[in-house]
Scaffold this motif. Structure first.
Motif, PDB file in Angstrom:
ATOM      1  N   SER A   1       8.516  19.247  26.539  1.00 37.97           N
ATOM      2  CA  SER A   1       8.680  20.437  25.705  1.00 37.97           C
ATOM      3  C   SER A   1       7.737  21.543  26.184  1.00 37.97           C
ATOM      4  CB  SER A   1       8.364  20.062  24.252  1.00 37.97           C
ATOM      5  OG  SER A   1       8.238  21.223  23.478  1.00 37.97           O
ATOM      6  N   VAL A   2       8.205  22.804  26.167  1.00 45.51           N
ATOM      7  CA  VAL A   2       7.327  23.883  26.657  1.00 45.51           C
ATOM      8  C   VAL A   2       6.083  24.034  25.809  1.00 45.51           C
ATOM      9  CG1 VAL A   2       8.864  25.363  27.998  1.00 45.51           C
ATOM     10  CG2 VAL A   2       8.817  25.574  25.503  1.00 45.51           C
ATOM     11  N   GLU A   3       6.127  23.571  24.571  1.00 52.10           N
ATOM     12  CA  GLU A   3       4.914  23.626  23.744  1.00 52.10           C
ATOM     13  C   GLU A   3       3.776  22.843  24.409  1.00 52.10           C
ATOM     14  OE1 GLU A   3       7.961  23.397  22.552  1.00 52.10           O
ATOM     15  OE2 GLU A   3       8.152  24.699  20.794  1.00 52.10           O
ATOM     16  N   HIS A   4       4.109  21.884  25.247  1.00 50.71           N
ATOM     17  CA  HIS A   4       3.079  21.131  25.963  1.00 50.71           C
ATOM     18  C   HIS A   4       2.785  21.726  27.342  1.00 50.71           C
ATOM     19  CE1 HIS A   4       2.415  17.965  23.063  1.00 50.71           C
ATOM     20  NE2 HIS A   4       3.728  17.891  22.890  1.00 50.71           N
ATOM     21  N   VAL A   5       3.483  22.793  27.690  1.00 52.08           N
ATOM     22  CA  VAL A   5       3.193  23.489  28.946  1.00 52.08           C
ATOM     23  C   VAL A   5       2.304  24.699  28.681  1.00 52.08           C
ATOM     24  CG1 VAL A   5       4.225  24.773  30.888  1.00 52.08           C
ATOM     25  CG2 VAL A   5       5.376  22.736  29.978  1.00 52.08           C
ATOM     26  N   PHE A   6       2.579  25.386  27.566  1.00 50.25           N
ATOM     27  CA  PHE A   6       1.844  26.619  27.253  1.00 50.25           C
ATOM     28  C   PHE A   6       0.321  26.461  27.324  1.00 50.25           C
ATOM     29  CE2 PHE A   6       5.714  27.943  24.480  1.00 50.25           C
ATOM     30  CZ  PHE A   6       6.360  28.469  25.593  1.00 50.25           C
ATOM     31  N   PRO A   7      -0.277  25.410  26.713  1.00 54.24           N
ATOM     32  CA  PRO A   7      -1.755  25.310  26.755  1.00 54.24           C
ATOM     33  C   PRO A   7      -2.291  25.220  28.184  1.00 54.24           C
ATOM     34  CG  PRO A   7      -0.833  23.770  25.149  1.00 54.24           C
ATOM     35  CD  PRO A   7       0.321  24.324  25.927  1.00 54.24           C
ATOM     36  N   TRP A   8      -1.555  24.530  29.058  1.00 60.49           N
ATOM     37  CA  TRP A   8      -1.996  24.434  30.450  1.00 60.49           C
ATOM     38  C   TRP A   8      -1.867  25.793  31.139  1.00 60.49           C
ATOM     39  CZ3 TRP A   8      -4.631  20.298  31.728  1.00 60.49           C
ATOM     40  CH2 TRP A   8      -4.402  19.114  31.008  1.00 60.49           C
ATOM     41  N   TRP A   9      -0.804  26.491  30.823  1.00 60.33           N
ATOM     42  CA  TRP A   9      -0.580  27.804  31.431  1.00 60.33           C
ATOM     43  C   TRP A   9      -1.683  28.776  31.019  1.00 60.33           C
ATOM     44  CZ3 TRP A   9       2.382  29.319  35.289  1.00 60.33           C
ATOM     45  CH2 TRP A   9       2.580  30.688  35.487  1.00 60.33           C
ATOM     46  N   GLU A  10      -2.093  28.668  29.750  1.00 62.23           N
ATOM     47  CA  GLU A  10      -3.087  29.611  29.231  1.00 62.23           C
ATOM     48  C   GLU A  10      -4.475  29.418  29.838  1.00 62.23           C
ATOM     49  OE1 GLU A  10      -2.363  28.898  25.107  1.00 62.23           O
ATOM     50  OE2 GLU A  10      -0.434  29.935  25.331  1.00 62.23           O
ATOM     51  N   GLN A  11      -4.781  28.185  30.272  1.00 60.67           N
ATOM     52  CA  GLN A  11      -6.096  27.945  30.857  1.00 60.67           C
ATOM     53  C   GLN A  11      -6.068  28.026  32.380  1.00 60.67           C
ATOM     54  OE1 GLN A  11      -7.045  24.355  32.419  1.00 60.67           O
ATOM     55  NE2 GLN A  11      -4.902  24.851  32.894  1.00 60.67           N
ATOM     56  N   LEU A  12      -4.922  28.443  32.924  1.00 59.83           N
ATOM     57  CA  LEU A  12      -4.719  28.407  34.378  1.00 59.83           C
ATOM     58  C   LEU A  12      -5.764  29.214  35.140  1.00 59.83           C
ATOM     59  CD1 LEU A  12      -2.974  27.645  36.837  1.00 59.83           C
ATOM     60  CD2 LEU A  12      -1.455  29.521  36.275  1.00 59.83           C
ATOM     61  N   GLU A  13      -6.072  30.414  34.651  1.00 66.28           N
ATOM     62  CA  GLU A  13      -6.987  31.314  35.369  1.00 66.28           C
ATOM     63  C   GLU A  13      -8.374  30.699  35.545  1.00 66.28           C
ATOM     64  OE1 GLU A  13      -6.396  34.428  36.753  1.00 66.28           O
ATOM     65  OE2 GLU A  13      -4.324  33.779  36.435  1.00 66.28           O
ATOM     66  N   THR A  14      -8.810  30.005  34.514  1.00 61.97           N
ATOM     67  CA  THR A  14     -10.196  29.530  34.521  1.00 61.97           C
ATOM     68  C   THR A  14     -10.312  28.023  34.658  1.00 61.97           C
ATOM     69  OG1 THR A  14     -10.068  29.442  32.118  1.00 61.97           O
ATOM     70  CG2 THR A  14     -11.019  31.425  33.076  1.00 61.97           C
ATOM     71  N   GLY A  15      -9.210  27.323  34.527  1.00 64.30           N
ATOM     72  CA  GLY A  15      -9.316  25.867  34.487  1.00 64.30           C
ATOM     73  C   GLY A  15      -8.490  25.165  35.554  1.00 64.30           C
ATOM     74  N   ARG A  16      -7.846  24.075  35.150  1.00 63.83           N
ATOM     75  CA  ARG A  16      -7.027  23.264  36.046  1.00 63.83           C
ATOM     76  C   ARG A  16      -5.833  24.036  36.554  1.00 63.83           C
ATOM     77  NH1 ARG A  16      -6.722  17.398  36.297  1.00 63.83           N
ATOM     78  NH2 ARG A  16      -4.696  17.896  37.212  1.00 63.83           N
ATOM     79  N   LYS A  17      -5.393  23.727  37.754  1.00 61.21           N
ATOM     80  CA  LYS A  17      -4.228  24.384  38.335  1.00 61.21           C
ATOM     81  C   LYS A  17      -2.969  23.522  38.205  1.00 61.21           C
ATOM     82  CE  LYS A  17      -6.976  27.651  39.811  1.00 61.21           C
ATOM     83  NZ  LYS A  17      -7.303  28.626  38.743  1.00 61.21           N
ATOM     84  N   SER A  18      -3.097  22.405  37.514  1.00 57.12           N
ATOM     85  CA  SER A  18      -1.944  21.503  37.429  1.00 57.12           C
ATOM     86  C   SER A  18      -1.973  20.704  36.128  1.00 57.12           C
ATOM     87  CB  SER A  18      -1.940  20.540  38.620  1.00 57.12           C
ATOM     88  OG  SER A  18      -3.107  19.731  38.580  1.00 57.12           O
ATOM     89  N   ILE A  19      -0.823  20.175  35.748  1.00 53.60           N
ATOM     90  CA  ILE A  19      -0.742  19.303  34.574  1.00 53.60           C
ATOM     91  C   ILE A  19      -0.831  17.860  35.055  1.00 53.60           C
ATOM     92  CG2 ILE A  19       0.578  18.694  32.510  1.00 53.60           C
ATOM     93  CD1 ILE A  19       2.204  21.229  32.856  1.00 53.60           C
ATOM     94  N   PRO A  20      -1.811  17.103  34.556  1.00 50.60           N
ATOM     95  CA  PRO A  20      -1.938  15.710  35.014  1.00 50.60           C
ATOM     96  C   PRO A  20      -0.694  14.895  34.645  1.00 50.60           C
ATOM     97  CG  PRO A  20      -3.893  16.398  33.764  1.00 50.60           C
ATOM     98  CD  PRO A  20      -2.852  17.458  33.581  1.00 50.60           C
TER      99      PRO A  20
END
Lengths: 202, 202
Positions: free
Chosen positions: B152-171
């Motif tokens: 579900s995209v609801e589980h993608v959004f949080p990763w996308w939002e931290q992309l600039e400063t955090g992880r570049k991928s979803i584990p």
């Protein structure tokens, strides 16, 4: 040459046996009749999107790509492609929690809308979408009068079913009776969702 | 050259600086990685359509058409066109009365899914669709394992939002935890709607 209403006859833009070089060319150069309506709808969709009212997009024109060049250090260039018959309608999206699907057609006729403007697969696609709970309609533009109607596909199906043996067109008075005339303006260019509200959400 | 799993290394199909003549060429020749998944999904969509389970289609590849030839007595030929950035996701339609919208992505990575596979406008489009009541998800294929997940995209959004400063991928373990592994078979090739049922209709 002028039409009886005083409007100037417009020469079609795409004579056969020629080459058109036009960066804005797209499938509607195929049938120039559809260009005005497509522009009105696209502008309205952009307005709806910007104002967070609905998420509705026109689908890209389907092309069968035959040859692609990949020049060094440049973007890939499609060198040979052909227009394909689309298997769905041109527009779809989501509005008020519902799946929205519609086709837009324009005619120069004055008293009826010729059914040959629809492709059988478009009617079939809308029949399937209705069966699955989608909201499906057609936007019909009478270009001589500069008016547009939203007509639910439920009012198109009966005409389509009698096509082989009966009338070849939907009379304008039937469209006026069952459809909703779309208000026009600047923002949005044509407010077809207001008509959708009246038909489906009241 | 072989991968550690014994699979043969596949040479990319589209070297730069060459011409490809292939009647089946389409946008996925651009990134061959996506071809297998696209094929699986298209086959499944055809199955769903034929069995009247859902009406879901892939959108055509958007092209900017620059030049069209109209040879006498033949079909129009596009002679120059360029691939455009799509403004939406690749797939949408209607299922169980709901608007369905999703993007499909494939990766060769083994332990995570790189977020750079998404375009910002795709994420933004899905955010808009969710806000209007649509069901939005991504289908992620890990080609090394030959497995696909609905997330579900609801589980993608949080990763996308931290992309600039955090992880570049979803584990991968997060995808396994929040997503549904898609069952594969012959009919349909991948039964992603079963996963959608589990995520959204139970």
């Amino acid at each position: 040459m002028n039409y009886p209403n005083g409007k100037k006859f417009q020469k079609p833009l795409e004579p056969h046996g020629t080459t058109m070089k036009n960066p804005r060319a797209n499938a509607s150069t195929f049938s120039n009749r559809g260009m005005k309506l497509e522009k009105l709808i696209n502008e309205s969709n952009t307005f709806y999107l910007t104002h967070n009212r609905a998420i509705i997009h026109k689908k890209p024109t389907p092309l069968q790509i035959v040859q692609v060049d990949y020049p060094k250090r440049s973007a890939a260039v499609v060198k040979e492609a052909y227009f394909k018959q689309p298997s769905t309608t041109d527009y779809n999206g989501v509005y008020r929690g519902k799946y929205i699907d519609f086709e837009a057609k324009e005619t120069n006729h004055k008293t009826s809308f010729p059914l040959k403007n629809f492709h059988p697969h478009q009617i079939e696609h809308m029949r399937q979408c209705v069966a699955h709970g989608g909201i499906c309609f057609v936007i019909i533009r009478f270009s001589m009068y500069n008016v547009q109607y939203v007509l639910s596909v439920e009012h198109v199906f009966p005409w389509w079913e009698q096509l082989e043996t009966g009338r070849k067109s939907i009379p304008l008075d039937q469209i006026e009776q069952h459809g909703i005339k779309i208000k026009t303006g600047a923002f949005p260019a044509i407010d077809y969702l207001e008509a959708v509200d009246e038909l489906y959400f009241t």
